[in-house]
Every structure is written in structure tokens, then in C-alpha cells.
Design a protein around this motif. Structure first.
Motif, PDB file in Angstrom:
ATOM      1  N   LEU A 229      -6.761  35.574  18.635  1.00 52.43           N
ATOM      2  CA  LEU A 229      -7.999  35.563  19.403  1.00 52.43           C
ATOM      3  C   LEU A 229      -8.840  34.330  19.109  1.00 52.43           C
ATOM      4  CD1 LEU A 229      -9.300  39.251  19.402  1.00 52.43           C
ATOM      5  CD2 LEU A 229      -8.193  38.002  21.234  1.00 52.43           C
ATOM      6  N   VAL A 230      -8.803  33.845  17.887  1.00 53.83           N
ATOM      7  CA  VAL A 230      -9.549  32.626  17.543  1.00 53.83           C
ATOM      8  C   VAL A 230      -9.069  31.460  18.395  1.00 53.83           C
ATOM      9  CG1 VAL A 230      -9.975  30.938  15.724  1.00 53.83           C
ATOM     10  CG2 VAL A 230     -10.086  33.381  15.199  1.00 53.83           C
ATOM     11  N   ASP A 231      -7.759  31.343  18.548  1.00 54.24           N
ATOM     12  CA  ASP A 231      -7.199  30.260  19.365  1.00 54.24           C
ATOM     13  C   ASP A 231      -7.579  30.432  20.831  1.00 54.24           C
ATOM     14  OD1 ASP A 231      -5.549  27.986  19.932  1.00 54.24           O
ATOM     15  OD2 ASP A 231      -4.005  29.360  20.644  1.00 54.24           O
ATOM     16  N   GLN A 232      -7.488  31.644  21.346  1.00 52.05           N
ATOM     17  CA  GLN A 232      -7.823  31.896  22.748  1.00 52.05           C
ATOM     18  C   GLN A 232      -9.296  31.623  23.024  1.00 52.05           C
ATOM     19  OE1 GLN A 232      -6.584  35.894  23.601  1.00 52.05           O
ATOM     20  NE2 GLN A 232      -4.400  35.445  23.371  1.00 52.05           N
ATOM     21  N   ARG A 233     -10.163  32.011  22.101  1.00 53.95           N
ATOM     22  CA  ARG A 233     -11.593  31.768  22.300  1.00 53.95           C
ATOM     23  C   ARG A 233     -11.903  30.282  22.282  1.00 53.95           C
ATOM     24  NH1 ARG A 233     -16.764  31.098  20.597  1.00 53.95           N
ATOM     25  NH2 ARG A 233     -18.264  32.700  21.265  1.00 53.95           N
ATOM     26  N   ALA A 234     -11.248  29.541  21.415  1.00 52.92           N
ATOM     27  CA  ALA A 234     -11.482  28.097  21.352  1.00 52.92           C
ATOM     28  C   ALA A 234     -11.115  27.431  22.670  1.00 52.92           C
ATOM     29  CB  ALA A 234     -10.690  27.490  20.197  1.00 52.92           C
ATOM     30  N   MET A 235      -9.999  27.842  23.271  1.00 51.54           N
ATOM     31  CA  MET A 235      -9.595  27.246  24.544  1.00 51.54           C
ATOM     32  C   MET A 235     -10.568  27.613  25.661  1.00 51.54           C
ATOM     33  SD  MET A 235      -5.412  27.357  24.566  1.00 51.54           S
ATOM     34  CE  MET A 235      -5.297  29.099  24.202  1.00 51.54           C
ATOM     35  N   ALA A 236     -11.037  28.871  25.669  1.00 48.75           N
ATOM     36  CA  ALA A 236     -12.018  29.277  26.686  1.00 48.75           C
ATOM     37  C   ALA A 236     -13.317  28.496  26.511  1.00 48.75           C
ATOM     38  CB  ALA A 236     -12.276  30.779  26.585  1.00 48.75           C
ATOM     39  N   GLU A 237     -13.747  28.305  25.278  1.00 47.95           N
ATOM     40  CA  GLU A 237     -14.978  27.563  25.021  1.00 47.95           C
ATOM     41  C   GLU A 237     -14.830  26.104  25.424  1.00 47.95           C
ATOM     42  OE1 GLU A 237     -17.976  28.267  21.464  1.00 47.95           O
ATOM     43  OE2 GLU A 237     -16.349  26.932  20.855  1.00 47.95           O
ATOM     44  N   ASN A 238     -13.656  25.518  25.156  1.00 45.94           N
ATOM     45  CA  ASN A 238     -13.423  24.127  25.557  1.00 45.94           C
ATOM     46  C   ASN A 238     -13.429  23.972  27.074  1.00 45.94           C
ATOM     47  OD1 ASN A 238     -13.161  23.461  22.868  1.00 45.94           O
ATOM     48  ND2 ASN A 238     -10.931  23.481  22.874  1.00 45.94           N
TER      49      ASN A 238
END
Length: 460
Positions: A229-238
Motif C-alpha cells: 500500500l505504501v508503494d501504491q499510495r506514493a504512485m497515486a500521490e505522484n
């Protein structure tokens, strides 16, 4: 000569009322339904959602409001579309300049020689020329420019709506990921307690080592999901940062555990899409521009009349340049036509007609696609509403099952494997419920975009 000039001017003013080429009529559309099929029976309402254009405010999130404002101010795609709009404005001004006369000035000094000797020549004067729009060539060009300008304005609105919808959907995804993380953190805490329970029971000789291993495996699996989830959230935020025109390295959105409100489904009629959806206006204005260019191509077959007036001074000596005998003037009409061009004008006319036909079919295709997108959005919302209700029942049953199995395990009636299965079932049911909530919110954004987002054709 004066009589001839006056007759030419009179004829020019009369003929400027003519314009060759077809007058614009919107191409025929497929039969438009009276209502949408998949919104039948819904309690759809008229809301400001599709009236003031600020459709995202219906979701009740201040952070989303601020992000949309940043998109409006800093998104590079928006800036490009605005520049194209200014290009269309400049092109229209250039086309309208064809209605005006051309005024020129000339001043020269020459020294030339022949076998008979050397002579000086001093020339200066003003000239005015005007090409009356006899056949409507300029008017058709202006008509095409006005259509292109309106299309560029609608194109800017279509891009704005698309970017707004993309940002809103990315933001929804990010907020649901935050809720998923909260759920996994709660689950991690619960699994940690289960592991401690099994360790205590193992140390007391009540259970086998396998139960402890299962509890440890279950806990580590949740921790692995948290890292994902940390990786997925980072991509959504980017993705949100880029849409807002910000570098991802200096952009961040704090997790606050909130979720957007699901707005009421807005009502609409299929025919309203023609005015509400800017992409359809773009396609229709391209048809109008292509129609006007047919007239421009047809006007090339007809002669041009130029009315000219010039006057000035010409002398071989600069000292007596302005004396009366050195004054020169010219006045008269010129009629010019191309007699043979090897088929170039015919090819241009055929090209213009083919471009119009292609634009008309593109508009029909865009209208059908708009109807499909809207029907898809309504159908998706209806299905997701039913799925959400069903999933709520699944979550309730999974939680009840976990509670019962855990009590039986504490009583020594079942193995820990059954507890693991029940706990994983509850986690999966809760995560599926969050996924459905995300899909419902994103489908509502898709519906708003399919309905035009509140944008409508200006009255003028």
C-alpha cells in the motif's frame, strides 16, 4: 473614367452580399432517445452539480477543492490549450483583416545609366487598394475562423474537465488507500494479539507449534500488504502532483482517514449532452469550419476585383520634387482570374468536401460515444449500489463468523487454522467493501464527466 469607377464600386458593393458555398447546417444525428436506459427508476435530482460548473464541490472535500485550484493555475496541459485558444483568436483577426483596404507608402531614390547617359529618379507616394469580397471568400474564411475559435474554447473546457476528473479519481484512490492502510493497521494489531495468544497457549502445552507458525505467517502477510500500500499510495500521490503542476518530490498529501461524500446522481436528458459536453461542441464546430472552407475553395474559381488608388511625386531632381508637374496619380479597377492551374483548384475543392464529410462522421461518432459513456456510467453506478449493499451483508456475516470461530477456539473446540480462515475472510470482505466504495465514487466522477461537468455552450 469617373463613371466607370463609380459603376465598378457600385457593382462591388452589391456583389459583396453574395457568398458562394453551402450555408452551414448541422449534419443529421442518429435518433436521440428520450431518456437514458440505465437511469430509469432512479431518484435522480437537479442539483447545482451540473449547473455552476464546480461539480467537485459536491464531494465536500476541502483538499480536493485546493487541488483543483492548483490544476487550474499550474497544469502544463491547460496552459497549452489556452495558448491554442489565443492562436485561434489571432487567426480569426487575420481572417477579418481581409475586409479592410490595404494602404501602402513608397519612397525611393535611384540613379541609373544607359548608353545615352546617367539619370536620377526620385519617387514617393501613397497607394490604397481594396479587394471587395465579391464571392464571400473572406466571409467564409471568417466563418471558419469563428467556428475554430469556438471549437478551441470548447477544447480548452474539454481538457479542463478531463484533467479535473483524472485528478478527482486519483484523489479518491489515494483516500481509499489511506483507509485500506488504517484497516490493515487495525488487522495487524488484532493478528498480533492472536499471535500472542497462540504463543501463550503453546508455552502452556495446549496447542502445537503449527498454530504459532500459522499466526506468525498471517501477521507477516498483513505487514507485506502494508508495504504494498505504501508503494501504491506514493504512485497515486505522484500522479496528483503532476496533474496539479507540482514536482512530486516537493508534494505531499497528509492522510486524515476521511472519505469523500457520494453526491446524488444528477438527472439529465440525452439531448442535453450536445450542449453540456464540450468535446461534442468541438466536433460540431469542426464540421462548421469545414463547411465554410468549401465556400473558400469554391470562391477560388471566380475572378477577383481590385480597386486601386495611388498618388505621389516623381522627378529626376530632388530640388523640384514637390512641384506640380511632377505629381502622378492612378485610379481604376483591376479584374483578375486564373484560367488554368492544372486542376489545383478542383483538388482543393474535393479536399474541402472530403474534410467536411469526415468531420460530420466524426461528430456523429462522438455523439454515439457520449451516449455510450453516459449509459455505462449510469449502469456502473446502479450495479455498484447493489454490490455495496450486498457487500455490507457479507462484511457483517464475516465479522459474526470470526467472532464465533474465535470463541470456539478459545474453548478448544477448533484449531487455529479455522481462526485464520475466518480472520482472512473478514479482512477480505472489509477490503472489498472499501474497493466498492472507491469504485462508486470514481463512477460518479465518470458520470459527471460524461454529462459535461456543468459546462455548457455560451449563449453567444
Amino acid at each position: 473614367m469617373r463613371l466607370t469607377t463609380l459603376c465598378s464600386l457600385s457593382a462591388a458593393f452589391v456583389l459583396t452580399g453574395c457568398a458562394v458555398g453551402p450555408d452551414y447546417r448541422a449534419p443529421e444525428l442518429p435518433a436521440m432517445p428520450q431518456t437514458f436506459k440505465h437511469d430509469a427508476g432512479w431518484q435522480t435530482v437537479r442539483t447545482p452539480l451540473l449547473e455552476d460548473g464546480n461539480w467537485w464541490k459536491a464531494y465536500g472535500d476541502d483538499t480536493l477543492d485546493a487541488l483543483i485550484a492548483e490544476l487550474e493555475a499550474a497544469n502544463p496541459g491547460m496552459a497549452q490549450a489556452a495558448a491554442r485558444l489565443r492562436q485561434a483568436e489571432a487567426a480569426l483577426r487575420g481572417a477579418r483583416a481581409g475586409f479592410s483596404p490595404t494602404v501602402g507608402a513608397e519612397l525611393s531614390a535611384r540613379r541609373s545609366g544607359t548608353a545615352d547617359g546617367v539619370a536620377n529618379s526620385y519617387d514617393g507616394g501613397l497607394s490604397v487598394s481594396w479587394i471587395p469580397d465579391l464571392w464571400g471568400r473572406v466571409r467564409r474564411a471568417v466563418e471558419a475562423g469563428e467556428a475554430e475559435l469556438a471549437g478551441s474554447a470548447a477544447d480548452l473546457a474539454a481538457l479542463r474537465l478531463s484533467l479535473q476528473a483524472s485528478l478527482a479519481q486519483s484523489y479518491i484512490r489515494l483516500r481509499v488507500l489511506d483507509l485500506q492502510r488504517e484497516l490493515l493497521l487495525q488487522t495487524e494489531a488484532a493478528y498480533t494479539r492472536s499471535l500472542q495468544l497462540t504463543q501463550n497457549q503453546y508455552e502452556a502445552g495446549m496447542i502445537a507449534r503449527a498454530d504459532v507458525v500459522q499466526a506468525e505467517n498471517q501477521l507477516e502477510g498483513v505487514r507485506a500488504q502494508l508495504l504494498e500500500l505504501v508503494d501504491q499510495r506514493a504512485m497515486a500521490e505522484n500522479a496528483i502532483a503532476v496533474l496539479a503542476g507540482q514536482p512530486p518530490s516537493s508534494f505531499g498529501i497528509e492522510a486524515d482517514g476521511s472519505l469523500l461524500a457520494l453526491p446524488a446522481v444528477p438527472s439529465a436528458l440525452p439531448g442535453e449532452l450536445l450542449a453540456r459536453r464540450p468535446d461534442l461542441v468541438v466536433a460540431e464546430r469542426r464540421v462548421a469550419a469545414a463547411n465554410a472552407r468549401i465556400g473558400v475553395a469554391q470562391a477560388a474559381w471566380l475572378p477577383d476585383l481590385t480597386l486601386g488608388l495611388s498618388g505621389g511625386y516623381r522627378s529626376g531632381s530632388f530640388a523640384d520634387w514637390f512641384e506640380a508637374p511632377n505629381r502622378v496619380w492612378a485610379l481604376g479597377p483591376t479584374l483578375a482570374a486564373t484560367l488554368f492551374d492544372g486542376g489545383a483548384r478542383a483538388a482543393t475543392l474535393d479536399d474541402a468536401r472530403a474534410a467536411h464529410d469526415a468531420a460530420a462522421e466524426a461528430w456523429r461518432e462522438a455523439v454515439l460515444a457520449a451516449l455510450q459513456e453516459t449509459e455505462d456510467a449510469f449502469a456502473s453506478l446502479r450495479a455498484l449500489e447493489a454490490r455495496a449493499a450486498q457487500q455490507a451483508r457479507v462484511v457483517a456475516l464475516a465479522e459474526e463468523n470470526e467472532r464465533l470461530v474465535t470463541n470456539r477456539y478459545r474453548a478448544g473446540q477448533v484449531s487455529f487454522l479455522e481462526v485464520v480462515v475466518a480472520q482472512n475472510g473478514t479482512l477480505a470482505a472489509r477490503r472489498n467493501a472499501l474497493d466498492i466504495t472507491r469504485d462508486r465514487l470514481q463512477a460518479s466522477v465518470q458520470l459527471v464527466a460524461a454529462l459535461g461537468g456543468g459546462w455548457s455552450v455560451p449563449a453567444e
